[in-house]
Every structure is written in C-alpha cells, then in structure tokens.
Design a protein around this motif. Structure first.
Motif, PDB file in Angstrom:
ATOM      1  N   ALA A 284     -36.248  49.285 -64.381  1.00  0.00           N
ATOM      2  CA  ALA A 284     -36.598  47.629 -65.279  1.00  0.00           C
ATOM      3  C   ALA A 284     -35.621  47.624 -66.087  1.00  0.00           C
ATOM      4  O   ALA A 284     -35.152  46.455 -66.788  1.00  0.00           O
ATOM      5  N   THR A 285     -34.235  48.719 -66.839  1.00  0.00           N
ATOM      6  CA  THR A 285     -33.373  47.977 -67.570  1.00  0.00           C
ATOM      7  C   THR A 285     -32.379  47.209 -67.091  1.00  0.00           C
ATOM      8  O   THR A 285     -31.872  46.280 -67.375  1.00  0.00           O
ATOM      9  N   ALA A 286     -32.327  47.125 -65.646  1.00  0.00           N
ATOM     10  CA  ALA A 286     -31.472  45.675 -64.688  1.00  0.00           C
ATOM     11  C   ALA A 286     -31.841  45.162 -65.043  1.00  0.00           C
ATOM     12  O   ALA A 286     -30.881  44.267 -64.869  1.00  0.00           O
ATOM     13  N   GLY A 287     -33.259  45.127 -64.377  1.00  0.00           N
ATOM     14  CA  GLY A 287     -34.201  43.393 -64.022  1.00  0.00           C
ATOM     15  C   GLY A 287     -33.742  43.356 -65.809  1.00  0.00           C
ATOM     16  O   GLY A 287     -33.387  42.112 -65.966  1.00  0.00           O
ATOM     17  N   PHE A 288     -33.779  43.769 -66.507  1.00  0.00           N
ATOM     18  CA  PHE A 288     -34.395  43.397 -68.617  1.00  0.00           C
ATOM     19  C   PHE A 288     -32.469  42.558 -68.671  1.00  0.00           C
ATOM     20  O   PHE A 288     -32.114  41.418 -68.812  1.00  0.00           O
ATOM     21  N   ASN A 289     -31.686  43.678 -67.711  1.00  0.00           N
ATOM     22  CA  ASN A 289     -29.987  43.313 -68.806  1.00  0.00           C
ATOM     23  C   ASN A 289     -29.705  42.033 -68.085  1.00  0.00           C
ATOM     24  O   ASN A 289     -29.506  40.934 -68.881  1.00  0.00           O
ATOM     25  N   GLN A 290     -30.046  41.509 -66.726  1.00  0.00           N
ATOM     26  CA  GLN A 290     -30.054  40.303 -65.800  1.00  0.00           C
ATOM     27  C   GLN A 290     -31.433  38.925 -66.306  1.00  0.00           C
ATOM     28  O   GLN A 290     -30.027  38.011 -66.685  1.00  0.00           O
ATOM     29  N   VAL A 291     -32.045  39.485 -66.903  1.00  0.00           N
ATOM     30  CA  VAL A 291     -32.332  38.852 -67.569  1.00  0.00           C
ATOM     31  C   VAL A 291     -32.147  38.421 -68.375  1.00  0.00           C
ATOM     32  O   VAL A 291     -32.136  37.025 -69.091  1.00  0.00           O
ATOM     33  N   ALA A 344     -50.083  52.825 -67.366  1.00  0.00           N
ATOM     34  CA  ALA A 344     -49.454  51.802 -68.022  1.00  0.00           C
ATOM     35  C   ALA A 344     -47.955  50.940 -67.213  1.00  0.00           C
ATOM     36  O   ALA A 344     -48.187  49.889 -67.739  1.00  0.00           O
ATOM     37  N   LEU A 345     -47.490  52.054 -66.692  1.00  0.00           N
ATOM     38  CA  LEU A 345     -45.855  50.947 -66.047  1.00  0.00           C
ATOM     39  C   LEU A 345     -46.379  49.833 -65.080  1.00  0.00           C
ATOM     40  O   LEU A 345     -46.333  48.759 -64.833  1.00  0.00           O
ATOM     41  N   GLY A 346     -47.132  50.103 -64.318  1.00  0.00           N
ATOM     42  CA  GLY A 346     -48.132  49.350 -63.369  1.00  0.00           C
ATOM     43  C   GLY A 346     -48.531  48.672 -63.426  1.00  0.00           C
ATOM     44  O   GLY A 346     -48.228  47.189 -63.657  1.00  0.00           O
ATOM     45  N   ILE A 347     -49.264  48.182 -65.153  1.00  0.00           N
ATOM     46  CA  ILE A 347     -49.916  46.893 -65.703  1.00  0.00           C
ATOM     47  C   ILE A 347     -49.172  45.798 -66.545  1.00  0.00           C
ATOM     48  O   ILE A 347     -49.077  44.693 -66.675  1.00  0.00           O
ATOM     49  N   PHE A 348     -48.140  47.077 -67.388  1.00  0.00           N
ATOM     50  CA  PHE A 348     -47.387  45.799 -67.986  1.00  0.00           C
ATOM     51  C   PHE A 348     -46.186  45.246 -67.171  1.00  0.00           C
ATOM     52  O   PHE A 348     -45.347  44.795 -67.292  1.00  0.00           O
ATOM     53  N   SER A 349     -46.095  46.360 -66.086  1.00  0.00           N
ATOM     54  CA  SER A 349     -44.332  46.029 -65.106  1.00  0.00           C
ATOM     55  C   SER A 349     -45.362  44.517 -64.554  1.00  0.00           C
ATOM     56  O   SER A 349     -44.164  43.126 -63.832  1.00  0.00           O
ATOM     57  N   ASP A 352     -44.693  41.401 -66.447  1.00  0.00           N
ATOM     58  CA  ASP A 352     -43.196  41.386 -66.536  1.00  0.00           C
ATOM     59  C   ASP A 352     -43.156  40.750 -65.835  1.00  0.00           C
ATOM     60  O   ASP A 352     -42.481  39.773 -65.532  1.00  0.00           O
ATOM     61  N   ALA A 353     -44.046  40.357 -64.485  1.00  0.00           N
ATOM     62  CA  ALA A 353     -43.347  40.106 -63.181  1.00  0.00           C
ATOM     63  C   ALA A 353     -44.096  38.316 -63.068  1.00  0.00           C
ATOM     64  O   ALA A 353     -43.646  37.908 -62.989  1.00  0.00           O
ATOM     65  N   VAL A 354     -44.877  38.185 -63.891  1.00  0.00           N
ATOM     66  CA  VAL A 354     -45.937  37.384 -64.011  1.00  0.00           C
ATOM     67  C   VAL A 354     -45.880  36.641 -64.922  1.00  0.00           C
ATOM     68  O   VAL A 354     -45.542  34.617 -64.826  1.00  0.00           O
ATOM     69  N   SER A 355     -44.870  36.771 -66.047  1.00  0.00           N
ATOM     70  CA  SER A 355     -44.163  36.387 -66.738  1.00  0.00           C
ATOM     71  C   SER A 355     -42.648  35.346 -66.192  1.00  0.00           C
ATOM     72  O   SER A 355     -42.554  34.628 -66.861  1.00  0.00           O
ATOM     73  N   LEU A 356     -42.167  36.294 -65.471  1.00  0.00           N
ATOM     74  CA  LEU A 356     -41.087  35.732 -64.797  1.00  0.00           C
ATOM     75  C   LEU A 356     -41.246  34.756 -64.316  1.00  0.00           C
ATOM     76  O   LEU A 356     -40.747  33.500 -63.241  1.00  0.00           O
ATOM     77  N   LEU A 357     -42.355  34.933 -63.393  1.00  0.00           N
ATOM     78  CA  LEU A 357     -42.864  33.606 -62.599  1.00  0.00           C
ATOM     79  C   LEU A 357     -43.096  32.770 -62.920  1.00  0.00           C
ATOM     80  O   LEU A 357     -42.452  31.433 -62.988  1.00  0.00           O
ATOM     81  N   LEU A 358     -43.628  32.741 -64.373  1.00  0.00           N
ATOM     82  CA  LEU A 358     -44.226  31.319 -65.243  1.00  0.00           C
ATOM     83  C   LEU A 358     -42.795  30.834 -65.605  1.00  0.00           C
ATOM     84  O   LEU A 358     -42.113  29.607 -65.116  1.00  0.00           O
ATOM     85  N   MET A 359     -41.513  31.666 -66.233  1.00  0.00           N
ATOM     86  CA  MET A 359     -40.080  30.738 -66.422  1.00  0.00           C
ATOM     87  C   MET A 359     -39.740  30.314 -65.086  1.00  0.00           C
ATOM     88  O   MET A 359     -39.192  29.166 -64.895  1.00  0.00           O
ATOM     89  N   GLY A 371     -43.154  32.736 -72.079  1.00  0.00           N
ATOM     90  CA  GLY A 371     -42.453  33.732 -70.828  1.00  0.00           C
ATOM     91  C   GLY A 371     -41.439  34.716 -71.045  1.00  0.00           C
ATOM     92  O   GLY A 371     -41.992  35.670 -71.152  1.00  0.00           O
ATOM     93  N   TYR A 372     -40.783  34.375 -71.868  1.00  0.00           N
ATOM     94  CA  TYR A 372     -40.116  34.877 -72.203  1.00  0.00           C
ATOM     95  C   TYR A 372     -39.842  36.383 -73.041  1.00  0.00           C
ATOM     96  O   TYR A 372     -40.146  37.792 -73.178  1.00  0.00           O
ATOM     97  N   LEU A 373     -40.914  35.856 -74.185  1.00  0.00           N
ATOM     98  CA  LEU A 373     -41.124  36.631 -75.564  1.00  0.00           C
ATOM     99  C   LEU A 373     -42.547  38.204 -75.030  1.00  0.00           C
ATOM    100  O   LEU A 373     -42.205  38.970 -75.359  1.00  0.00           O
ATOM    101  N   ILE A 374     -42.937  37.695 -73.563  1.00  0.00           N
ATOM    102  CA  ILE A 374     -43.998  38.585 -73.008  1.00  0.00           C
ATOM    103  C   ILE A 374     -43.311  38.813 -72.381  1.00  0.00           C
ATOM    104  O   ILE A 374     -43.070  40.884 -72.259  1.00  0.00           O
ATOM    105  N   PHE A 375     -42.315  38.993 -72.355  1.00  0.00           N
ATOM    106  CA  PHE A 375     -40.955  39.706 -70.572  1.00  0.00           C
ATOM    107  C   PHE A 375     -40.620  40.959 -71.876  1.00  0.00           C
ATOM    108  O   PHE A 375     -39.903  41.812 -71.323  1.00  0.00           O
TER     109      PHE A 375
END
Length: 437
Positions: A284-291, A344-349, A352-359, A371-375
C-alpha cells in the motif's frame, strides 16, 4: 545563565519544543503543491515528459539507495547530526529549485530531496532517546500533530497567495526556502542524546531503570516469536557494558548489533499476523508514494496550469485534514481487529482502487480531485490501523526496526514500478495509463 540552559535542556519539554518547531518549519512548504506547474512553467521550462520520466524517478532511486545506510547511521551517531544533514538537504534542494535550470539540475534536486525523506527517520526517532517512556505517547502526539498542522497551513497559504495575491511560484519557493532555513537553525538547539535504540542501548538501562520492567510488561501477551527475552536489551546485544568498555572493539560491537537486528527481523516476521499486516503496509505504501509523486502531473494534464486556475494547494490542505481526521477516529473504533481487520483492509483497499479508476477515466479535474481525497483519506485510515496492529505486539526498538524494513520493501516495490512503468529507459507510459496500472 549557562547552568539554567543546561538544566532546561535536560527536561523533556525543551527538546520536545525545539523538535516541534523544527517539524513545523520543515513542513511549512507553500510551494510543494505547485511543484509540477513550477517545473513546466516559464521558470524552468521543462516538458511534462521530462518531469515525469526523467526528473521525478530520481527521487525514488535516491530514497531507496539512502534509506538503509541512513537508518543505521542515524542510530549510530545519535540522531542530531542526521537532523542537521536533513536541514542542509532542505536548503540545497530549494536553492537549486530557485536558481538552477535544466533536466540534470532538477535531477540533482530530486537526489537531495531523496536525502530529505530518507533522513525523516531521525525526526521521529530522536524524541524517544531524550525522554522517558512515561512521555512517549504525549510527545509522539505533539510531533505528529505539528507536522500535520504545518503541512495544512503551508498548503492553504500557498493556495491563498496564488489565488488571491497572484504570487508567482518562484516566490512561493523563496518562502519555502526561508521556512526550511528556520528549521535548520532550530536543529542546532537540540541536545545530543546520550543513548539510542540499537547501537547505544547500554545507556538505556543506566538512564531508565524501569525500561526492563516496561518491556517485560508489554511483551507478556505477545506472540512467542516476537517476545523479547528478559535479558535481550543487554545480554543479547553483546557483552555487558563493563566488558564492552574494557575489551570489545567498536567494529565488533557494530557487527554484533547488525547480527542482532537480523535475528530480531527473523523472529518478528515469523509471526503470521505481523507478516500479513507488514506485507499490506509495504504494498500500500509503495502505491501511495507512487500516486503522491505523480498526482500533480495528472492534475496538470487534466487542467493545464498555463490555461486553468490551479487549486492544488486547497486540495492538499483538505486531503491532509481528512487524513488527520480518519487517523484520529481509529482510536474510537471499538472493533475486534483480529477478527475484522482483514475485512477492513479488503473494503477500504477496494475503495482506494475505485478512486484510482475514477482518476483514470474521468476528464473532469474536480472528479480527479475528489478521487485523490478519497484515496488519501482511506490510505491514512488503513495505515493507522496497520501501524497499531504491528506496534501492539512489539517493543519500541523492534517496532522501529520493522517500520524501517517495511518502508524499505515498499521502496523496492516502488522502484520496480518506476523503472518498468515511468522511467524513460523503461516503458515510459503516459501519466493516465500509469494511474490505472
């Protein structure tokens, strides 16, 4: 007068105050939400492709290269020299941003900013070496809160200056240079710790007699694989302090510490629960830092800064505020995390994936902002839960070790993504495809 200063510096309030001032000024960066418009604008005149594929990847590479050596050296030299190094790196970064031009110069900027982020470990570890365990929770809250306040203040200030006062990006960077220079000056007033978590642990038992009792209490309900043996703070680290002073060579002591750290890592990751949470943390941190590293490029693509109003500062301020709120409410969630943590990990992850698709699919800048705010809010919520789940079963020393190693694995993953997807020597995909990848 000198005696008063010495007495004041020996209390927990003095170093906490100075560290909070350092954290505030180092995070008060009104220019940071506008880095991409600044680089692609008339001041630096770089193309979006140069910024995305040649400049920004250098930060990831330098951060990865510096993280492990800095992590070990930070503890060995007792934190303050690394904070001074971070202050110098801040100043060099913004001096180059202001007065240097060209792709190579901006790559050097990214290298020094990689040094800045790699040395952040000193900020959060310093306070634990100068205060007793009784004050850990309070000073941690102070230090983390002040950085969030400063980041929000900086973003709001930058947006107001750009939108209302028509201040140029160059002058925003000049304000940031002044702020980080004040942080550098504050670091000189920090007292030098007499102990550290790993290399100078012999002083811990001398300065804090109650440490062994505290560690034993914390470890009583840990998984067996992560429990600290009663003698581990002293005996496992090598010879006793008296023996070390007489017959142990410094290089042998360093080697002994490194061997002990590797054993601690192996023991901790033998816990399946900690391994699962750590794996999610790293991914998750790798993806977050990349975004986080490339989101401004996407915003500039959706609404070019040379022809549209830029609200990056307002978005970052709101995102930081939402992140602090979501992190804060975790303490009030009365949930059995052992039972529902993975859910919880599954739901909120998924969110996050949906917000990335929105962007990725939207062409509307406001939807992209949303989308960024949600992510970011969801990530901060989950990383707080993960931090708690990992820390609850570890002593302070082992938590710092696992935290550092998890971040290192995250950086390795992020580097692979950068080399394959972003770098001009790899696929060099455009920013929209990067977000969907």
């Amino acid at each position: 007068m000198d005696c008063w200063k010495q007495e004041e510096s020996n209390t927990w309030t003095f170093p906490t105050l100075i560290l909070c001032l350092y954290g505030f000024f180092s995070m008060l960066k009104p220019s940071e939400p506008f880095v991409t418009p600044y680089l692609t604008g008339p001041d630096k005149n770089l193309t979006t492709d140069e910024v995305t594929n040649q400049v920004f990847p250098v930060w990831t590479y330098s951060y990865l290269a510096l993280l492990l050596p800095v992590f070990l050296v930070t503890d060995y030299v007792r934190y303050k020299p690394i904070l001074l190094l971070q202050g110098i790196s801040f100043i060099v970064t913004w001096l180059l941003l202001l007065f240097a031009r060209g792709v190579v110069a901006m790559q050097i900027v990214e290298f020094f900013y990689g040094m800045v982020t790699a040395t952040e470990v000193a900020y959060y570890a310093y306070i634990y070496s100068v205060v007793s365990t009784d004050h850990y929770q309070r000073v941690t809250s102070y230090c983390r809160s002040i950085t969030l306040v400063a980041a929000t203040t900086g973003a709001v200030l930058g947006q107001l200056l750009v939108s209302l006062a028509d201040v140029s990006y160059f002058h925003l960077n000049a304000i940031t240079l002044a702020s980080v220079s004040l942080a550098f000056l504050c670091s000189f007033f920090l007292p030098v710790p007499q102990k550290s978590m790993f290399f100078h642990r012999k002083e811990i038992s001398e300065a804090l007699p109650g440490t062994d009792k505290t560690v034993a209490t914390v470890s009583s309900d840990r998984p067996l694989s992560c429990q600290e043996d009663k003698s581990s703070p002293s005996a496992d680290m090598g010879p006793a302090p008296e023996q070390q002073a007489g017959d142990a060579k410094p290089q042998n002591h360093v080697l002994g510490v490194l061997v002990q750290l590797s054993k601690d890592l192996r023991d901790c990751y033998s816990s399946r629960k900690l391994l699962y949470w750590s794996l999610w943390w790293a991914l998750a941190t790798a993806g977050f830092n990349q975004v986080l590293n490339y989101i401004q490029v996407l915003w500039d693509f959706r609404a070019p800064s040379h022809s549209s109003a830029v609200y990056n500062g307002a978005v970052e301020a709101i995102a930081t505020f939402l992140s602090s709120v979501t992190s804060f409410i975790v303490q009030y969630m009365k949930i059995n995390w052992d039972l529902f943590g993975e859910l919880a990990l599954g739901i909120f992850s998924t969110i996050d994936a949906v917000s990335l698709l929105l962007m990725h699919f939207t062409t509307n800048i406001w939807a992209c902002y949303a989308g960024y705010l949600i992510f970011k809010a969801c990530y901060m919520l989950l990383i707080t839960i993960a931090t708690f789940q990992i820390a609850v079963n570890l002593s302070m020393e082992r938590y710092a070790l696992v935290f550092g190693f998890n971040n290192f694995i995250a950086l390795v993953i992020q580097t692979i993504l950068t080399v394959v997807i972003v770098d001009s020597r790899g696929l060099a995909l455009d920013i929209v495809i990067q977000k969907s990848s």
